[in-house]
Design an enzyme around this catalytic site. Structure first.
Site, mmCIF file in Angstrom:
data_model
loop_
_atom_site.group_PDB
_atom_site.id
_atom_site.type_symbol
_atom_site.label_atom_id
_atom_site.label_comp_id
_atom_site.label_asym_id
_atom_site.label_seq_id
_atom_site.Cartn_x
_atom_site.Cartn_y
_atom_site.Cartn_z
ATOM 1 N N ASP A 20 -5.681 -0.149 -2.017
ATOM 2 C CA ASP A 20 -6.492 -0.941 -2.950
ATOM 3 C C ASP A 20 -7.765 -1.479 -2.314
ATOM 4 O O ASP A 20 -7.931 -1.469 -1.092
ATOM 5 C CB ASP A 20 -5.682 -2.145 -3.434
ATOM 6 N N ASP B 299 0.997 3.315 4.379
ATOM 7 C CA ASP B 299 -0.071 4.113 3.776
ATOM 8 C C ASP B 299 -1.044 4.645 4.816
ATOM 9 O O ASP B 299 -1.374 5.823 4.830
ATOM 10 C CB ASP B 299 -0.816 3.284 2.699
ATOM 11 N N GLY C 212 0.779 -1.245 0.000
ATOM 12 C CA GLY C 212 0.000 0.000 0.000
ATOM 13 C C GLY C 212 0.802 1.281 0.000
ATOM 14 O O GLY C 212 0.340 2.309 -0.502
ATOM 15 N N LYS D 33 -6.584 6.726 10.896
ATOM 16 C CA LYS D 33 -7.979 6.580 11.324
ATOM 17 C C LYS D 33 -7.985 6.274 12.817
ATOM 18 O O LYS D 33 -8.135 5.113 13.217
ATOM 19 C CB LYS D 33 -8.653 5.426 10.555
ATOM 20 N N ASP E 38 -4.516 2.134 10.952
ATOM 21 C CA ASP E 38 -5.918 1.787 11.182
ATOM 22 C C ASP E 38 -6.037 1.179 12.584
ATOM 23 O O ASP E 38 -6.051 1.910 13.569
ATOM 24 C CB ASP E 38 -6.339 0.827 10.055
HETATM 25 P P1 5GP Z 1 -3.734 -1.843 10.679
HETATM 26 O O1 5GP Z 1 -2.819 -2.984 10.956
HETATM 27 O O2 5GP Z 1 -3.292 -0.523 11.252
HETATM 28 O O3 5GP Z 1 -5.169 -2.173 11.002
HETATM 29 O O4 5GP Z 1 -3.852 -1.719 9.132
HETATM 30 C C1 5GP Z 1 -2.914 -1.319 8.337
HETATM 31 C C2 5GP Z 1 -3.166 -1.834 6.942
HETATM 32 O O5 5GP Z 1 -4.547 -2.138 6.668
HETATM 33 C C3 5GP Z 1 -2.809 -0.722 5.989
HETATM 34 O O6 5GP Z 1 -1.438 -0.736 5.712
HETATM 35 C C4 5GP Z 1 -3.678 -1.055 4.815
HETATM 36 O O7 5GP Z 1 -3.012 -2.000 4.005
HETATM 37 C C5 5GP Z 1 -4.914 -1.692 5.394
HETATM 38 N N1 5GP Z 1 -5.995 -0.688 5.522
HETATM 39 C C6 5GP Z 1 -6.468 -0.122 6.652
HETATM 40 N N2 5GP Z 1 -7.447 0.763 6.376
HETATM 41 C C7 5GP Z 1 -7.588 0.771 5.037
HETATM 42 C C8 5GP Z 1 -8.423 1.505 4.128
HETATM 43 O O8 5GP Z 1 -9.258 2.357 4.473
HETATM 44 N N3 5GP Z 1 -8.249 1.228 2.802
HETATM 45 C C9 5GP Z 1 -7.357 0.308 2.344
HETATM 46 N N4 5GP Z 1 -7.275 0.132 1.024
HETATM 47 N N5 5GP Z 1 -6.532 -0.380 3.164
HETATM 48 C C10 5GP Z 1 -6.656 -0.151 4.500
HETATM 49 MG MG MG Z 2 -0.675 -1.835 4.124
#
Ligand code: 5GP
Ligand code: MG
Length: 177
Positions: free
Chosen positions: A160, A101, A42, A132, A104
């Site tokens: 994506d 990217d 990403g 977020k 979350d």
């Molecule tokens: P985390 O481990 O912080 O939950 O998530 C990180 C990964 O989840 C990001 O690097 C991304 O690949 C994916 N991700 C989280 N939110 C989104 C979103 O709104 N859109 C997309 N395309 N990917 C997301």
């Molecule tokens: Mg990612």
């Protein structure tokens, strides 16, 4: 095609933000080389633009990649993060900037930061284009953050949905799903 998407962050806003983030990063990292570790897939566009903005701002990033995936649903992370390292990655005594990217749940970046520090990096800072905070599952904040957004699933500028939409030059919400 633009009607399918509601633009959340425009190309111009992203370009300006990359310059601002690069200036902050060079203020902190100085002109000596440091390792910019880009988390695929990403962050490939953000990393490419950010590393050039850093060079323009006077910094000297050495680029390397790793890939992170977590087994979860299509749109959320499970917390079981697995890493793929592409070539011998020496982290010992390195100053590391992790680039992703979007922040979350926080599982991915906190896992990778722990990995980097466990491999004797001298320090590890993190940069994300998007944050977020309302979705966080583990306590984590990025050192450099482009835009804080509400709880939307976004695509574009590297992000994506099932490998689609990564090449959009802006960050958007899909209108028709
Ligand atoms: P985390 O481990 O912080 O939950 O998530 C990180 C990964 O989840 C990001 O690097 C991304 O690949 C994916 N991700 C989280 N939110 C989104 C979103 O709104 N859109 C997309 N395309 N990917 C997301
Ligand atoms: Mg990612």
């Amino acid at each position: 095609m633009k009607d399918r998407f509601k633009i959340l962050v425009s190309t111009e806003e992203i370009q300006q933000k990359n310059i601002d983030l690069a200036n902050q990063i060079v203020r902190d990292f100085g002109t000596e080389p440091f390792l910019l570790l880009s988390i695929l897939t990403g962050s490939f566009i953000f990393s490419a633009d950010l590393c050039r903005a850093i060079v323009t701002a006077g910094g000297d990033p050495i680029i390397a990649f790793l890939s992170a995936s977590s087994y979860g649903s299509q749109t959320t992370s499970s917390g079981n993060v697995s890493l793929t390292i592409f070539k011998e990655l020496s982290l010992s005594s390195k100053r590391v900037l992790l680039v992703d990217d979007i922040l979350d749940t926080g599982y991915t970046l906190s896992h990778i930061k722990n990995y980097v520090l466990a491999h004797s990096a001298s320090f590890c800072k993190t940069a994300v284009l998007l944050d977020k905070p309302s979705r966080r599952k583990v306590s984590f904040s990025a050192d450099y953050c482009g835009f804080t957004i509400d709880d939307h699933f976004v695509v574009g500028y590297g992000l994506d949905l099932n490998d689609q939409f990564r090449s959009l030059p802006y960050v958007a919400i899909i209108q028709d799903t």
